[in-house]
Design a protein around this motif. Structure first.
Motif, PDB file in Angstrom:
ATOM      1  N   ARG A  56       1.170  -0.616  -0.300  1.00  0.00           N
ATOM      2  CA  ARG A  56       0.581  -0.401   0.553  1.00  0.00           C
ATOM      3  C   ARG A  56       1.308   1.198  -0.069  1.00  0.00           C
ATOM      4  NH1 ARG A  56      -4.024  -1.413   5.062  1.00  0.00           N
ATOM      5  NH2 ARG A  56      -4.882   0.493   4.614  1.00  0.00           N
ATOM      6  N   SER A  57       1.709   1.564  -1.236  1.00  0.00           N
ATOM      7  CA  SER A  57       2.735   2.398  -1.248  1.00  0.00           C
ATOM      8  C   SER A  57       2.315   3.769  -1.235  1.00  0.00           C
ATOM      9  CB  SER A  57       3.559   2.395  -2.573  1.00  0.00           C
ATOM     10  OG  SER A  57       3.096   2.140  -3.324  1.00  0.00           O
ATOM     11  N   ASP A  58       0.914   4.419  -1.717  1.00  0.00           N
ATOM     12  CA  ASP A  58       0.568   5.381  -1.514  1.00  0.00           C
ATOM     13  C   ASP A  58       0.373   5.953   0.328  1.00  0.00           C
ATOM     14  OD1 ASP A  58       0.870   6.311  -4.235  1.00  0.00           O
ATOM     15  OD2 ASP A  58      -1.308   6.199  -4.797  1.00  0.00           O
ATOM     16  N   GLU A  59       0.011   4.673   0.047  1.00  0.00           N
ATOM     17  CA  GLU A  59      -0.872   5.464   2.412  1.00  0.00           C
ATOM     18  C   GLU A  59       0.311   5.315   2.893  1.00  0.00           C
ATOM     19  OE1 GLU A  59      -4.429   2.967   3.600  1.00  0.00           O
ATOM     20  OE2 GLU A  59      -3.705   2.011   1.796  1.00  0.00           O
ATOM     21  N   ALA A  60       1.778   4.264   2.408  1.00  0.00           N
ATOM     22  CA  ALA A  60       2.411   4.657   3.159  1.00  0.00           C
ATOM     23  C   ALA A  60       3.392   5.517   2.881  1.00  0.00           C
ATOM     24  CB  ALA A  60       3.949   2.877   2.773  1.00  0.00           C
ATOM     25  N   LEU A  61       3.912   6.345   1.327  1.00  0.00           N
ATOM     26  CA  LEU A  61       3.957   7.177   1.032  1.00  0.00           C
ATOM     27  C   LEU A  61       3.700   8.947   1.930  1.00  0.00           C
ATOM     28  CD1 LEU A  61       6.874   9.408   0.007  1.00  0.00           C
ATOM     29  CD2 LEU A  61       4.603   8.845  -2.313  1.00  0.00           C
ATOM     30  N   ALA A  62       2.905   8.658   1.650  1.00  0.00           N
ATOM     31  CA  ALA A  62       1.481   9.561   2.443  1.00  0.00           C
ATOM     32  C   ALA A  62       1.849   9.887   4.238  1.00  0.00           C
ATOM     33  CB  ALA A  62       0.226   9.663   2.120  1.00  0.00           C
ATOM     34  N   ALA A  63       2.219   8.569   4.686  1.00  0.00           N
ATOM     35  CA  ALA A  63       2.229   8.927   6.607  1.00  0.00           C
ATOM     36  C   ALA A  63       3.848   9.586   6.875  1.00  0.00           C
ATOM     37  CB  ALA A  63       1.908   7.578   6.361  1.00  0.00           C
ATOM     38  N   LEU A  64       4.920   9.054   5.730  1.00  0.00           N
ATOM     39  CA  LEU A  64       5.862   9.073   5.649  1.00  0.00           C
ATOM     40  C   LEU A  64       5.947  11.052   4.973  1.00  0.00           C
ATOM     41  CD1 LEU A  64       8.040   6.804   3.993  1.00  0.00           C
ATOM     42  CD2 LEU A  64       7.863   8.029   6.358  1.00  0.00           C
ATOM     43  N   LEU A  65       4.777  11.631   4.138  1.00  0.00           N
ATOM     44  CA  LEU A  65       5.268  12.891   3.721  1.00  0.00           C
ATOM     45  C   LEU A  65       4.328  13.591   5.401  1.00  0.00           C
ATOM     46  CD1 LEU A  65       4.086  12.773   0.161  1.00  0.00           C
ATOM     47  CD2 LEU A  65       6.458  13.994   1.808  1.00  0.00           C
ATOM     48  N   ALA A 115       0.359  14.586   0.112  1.00  0.00           N
ATOM     49  CA  ALA A 115       0.222  13.686   0.922  1.00  0.00           C
ATOM     50  C   ALA A 115      -1.188  13.411   1.252  1.00  0.00           C
ATOM     51  CB  ALA A 115       0.678  14.068   2.741  1.00  0.00           C
ATOM     52  N   GLN A 116      -2.269  14.559   1.720  1.00  0.00           N
ATOM     53  CA  GLN A 116      -3.841  14.238   1.334  1.00  0.00           C
ATOM     54  C   GLN A 116      -4.032  13.703  -0.077  1.00  0.00           C
ATOM     55  OE1 GLN A 116      -5.304  14.962   4.605  1.00  0.00           O
ATOM     56  NE2 GLN A 116      -6.712  13.470   3.517  1.00  0.00           N
ATOM     57  N   TRP A 117      -3.949  13.979  -0.950  1.00  0.00           N
ATOM     58  CA  TRP A 117      -4.022  13.478  -2.192  1.00  0.00           C
ATOM     59  C   TRP A 117      -3.845  12.090  -2.388  1.00  0.00           C
ATOM     60  CZ3 TRP A 117      -1.435  11.986  -6.244  1.00  0.00           C
ATOM     61  CH2 TRP A 117      -1.549  11.797  -7.453  1.00  0.00           C
ATOM     62  N   LEU A 118      -2.818  12.150  -1.797  1.00  0.00           N
ATOM     63  CA  LEU A 118      -1.797  10.127  -1.836  1.00  0.00           C
ATOM     64  C   LEU A 118      -3.690   9.546  -1.005  1.00  0.00           C
ATOM     65  CD1 LEU A 118       1.502  10.331  -1.923  1.00  0.00           C
ATOM     66  CD2 LEU A 118       0.017   8.981  -3.671  1.00  0.00           C
ATOM     67  N   ALA A 119      -3.391  10.370   0.832  1.00  0.00           N
ATOM     68  CA  ALA A 119      -4.567   9.486   1.471  1.00  0.00           C
ATOM     69  C   ALA A 119      -5.817   9.370   0.741  1.00  0.00           C
ATOM     70  CB  ALA A 119      -3.921   9.837   3.034  1.00  0.00           C
ATOM     71  N   ASP A 120      -5.718  10.047   0.007  1.00  0.00           N
ATOM     72  CA  ASP A 120      -7.653  10.518  -0.505  1.00  0.00           C
ATOM     73  C   ASP A 120      -7.360   9.197  -1.283  1.00  0.00           C
ATOM     74  OD1 ASP A 120      -8.325  11.484   1.760  1.00  0.00           O
ATOM     75  OD2 ASP A 120      -8.238  13.538   0.694  1.00  0.00           O
ATOM     76  N   GLY A 121      -6.314   8.281  -2.059  1.00  0.00           N
ATOM     77  CA  GLY A 121      -6.555   7.657  -2.777  1.00  0.00           C
ATOM     78  C   GLY A 121      -6.383   8.287  -4.617  1.00  0.00           C
ATOM     79  N   ARG A 122      -5.274   9.398  -4.456  1.00  0.00           N
ATOM     80  CA  ARG A 122      -5.150   9.683  -5.584  1.00  0.00           C
ATOM     81  C   ARG A 122      -6.725  10.387  -6.561  1.00  0.00           C
ATOM     82  NH1 ARG A 122       0.029   7.830  -8.490  1.00  0.00           N
ATOM     83  NH2 ARG A 122       0.866   7.391  -6.811  1.00  0.00           N
ATOM     84  N   PRO A 123      -7.400  11.062  -5.730  1.00  0.00           N
ATOM     85  CA  PRO A 123      -8.845  11.283  -6.943  1.00  0.00           C
ATOM     86  C   PRO A 123      -8.765  12.578  -8.073  1.00  0.00           C
ATOM     87  CG  PRO A 123      -8.961  12.204  -4.073  1.00  0.00           C
ATOM     88  CD  PRO A 123      -7.828  11.763  -4.426  1.00  0.00           C
ATOM     89  N   ASP A 124      -9.516  12.573  -8.458  1.00  0.00           N
ATOM     90  CA  ASP A 124      -9.214  13.180  -9.834  1.00  0.00           C
ATOM     91  C   ASP A 124      -9.412  14.598  -9.298  1.00  0.00           C
ATOM     92  OD1 ASP A 124      -9.209  11.311 -11.035  1.00  0.00           O
ATOM     93  OD2 ASP A 124     -11.188  10.987 -12.458  1.00  0.00           O
TER      94      ASP A 124
END
Length: 173
Positions: free
Chosen positions: A129-138, A164-173
């Motif tokens: 779950r790399s996007d969530e991981a990166l969002a947490a680190l950011l 970070a928020q965009w990644l945590a939200d699942g890359r919304p458009d």
């Protein structure tokens, strides 16, 4: 570090840390096991024994102590450290869902903890779950940007928080 410990016990715990040799963990394990034998229901000692076994690479043994320490009443900052280490141990054992359950508890109890965010990011990464991981680190990085002396990222803090928020939200458009 030694919540609920007498000054003598706090000193004995510190001696264990002062003498710790990561290349030879047996004396540290023996030291903390002896203290736990003297104080069998002390939550900090259960945690310290778990940490000694964890450092030795004996995750299964550490796990039991990490589970026992909160049940004995471990609290405060030592509980935060215990939950992080326990979650990390579960991650090393390949129990990623269980690790996230422990870290979600830690997030609820310590919502401002950067260490909880980092350990959660490690588990998320292992869970693919790399996007969530990166969002947490950011998120951790942007917290650091408040302290200009610690980093030169201040200029981009708002953008990094948004990413970070965009990644945590699942890359919304």
């Amino acid at each position: 570090m030694t919540t609920g410990a007498t000054p003598e016990l706090a000193e004995a715990i510190q001696r264990g840390y002062d003498r710790r040799d990561r290349a030879d963990t047996a004396p540290t394990i023996a030291h903390f096991e002896a203290l736990l034998a003297e104080h069998p229901d002390h939550p900090v000692l259960a945690y310290e024994v778990g940490g000694a076994y964890d450092t030795a690479g004996e995750e299964e043994t550490a796990r039991g102590h990490y589970e026992r320490a909160p049940a004995l009443g471990l609290d405060g900052d030592v509980l935060r450290r215990c939950l992080c280490q326990y979650a990390s141990t579960l991650r090393w054992l390949g129990e990623l869902d269980e690790s996230l359950v422990v870290l979600d508890r830690a997030r609820r109890e310590f919502p401002d903890s950067d260490s909880v965010r980092v350990f959660r990011a490690l588990t998320l990464n292992d869970a693919q779950r790399s996007d969530e991981a990166l969002a947490a680190l950011l998120t951790v990085v942007t917290v650091v940007t408040v302290h200009a002396e610690a980093t030169d990222l201040g200029r981009w803090a708002a953008g990094l928080r948004g990413l970070a928020q965009w990644l945590a939200d699942g890359r919304p458009d």
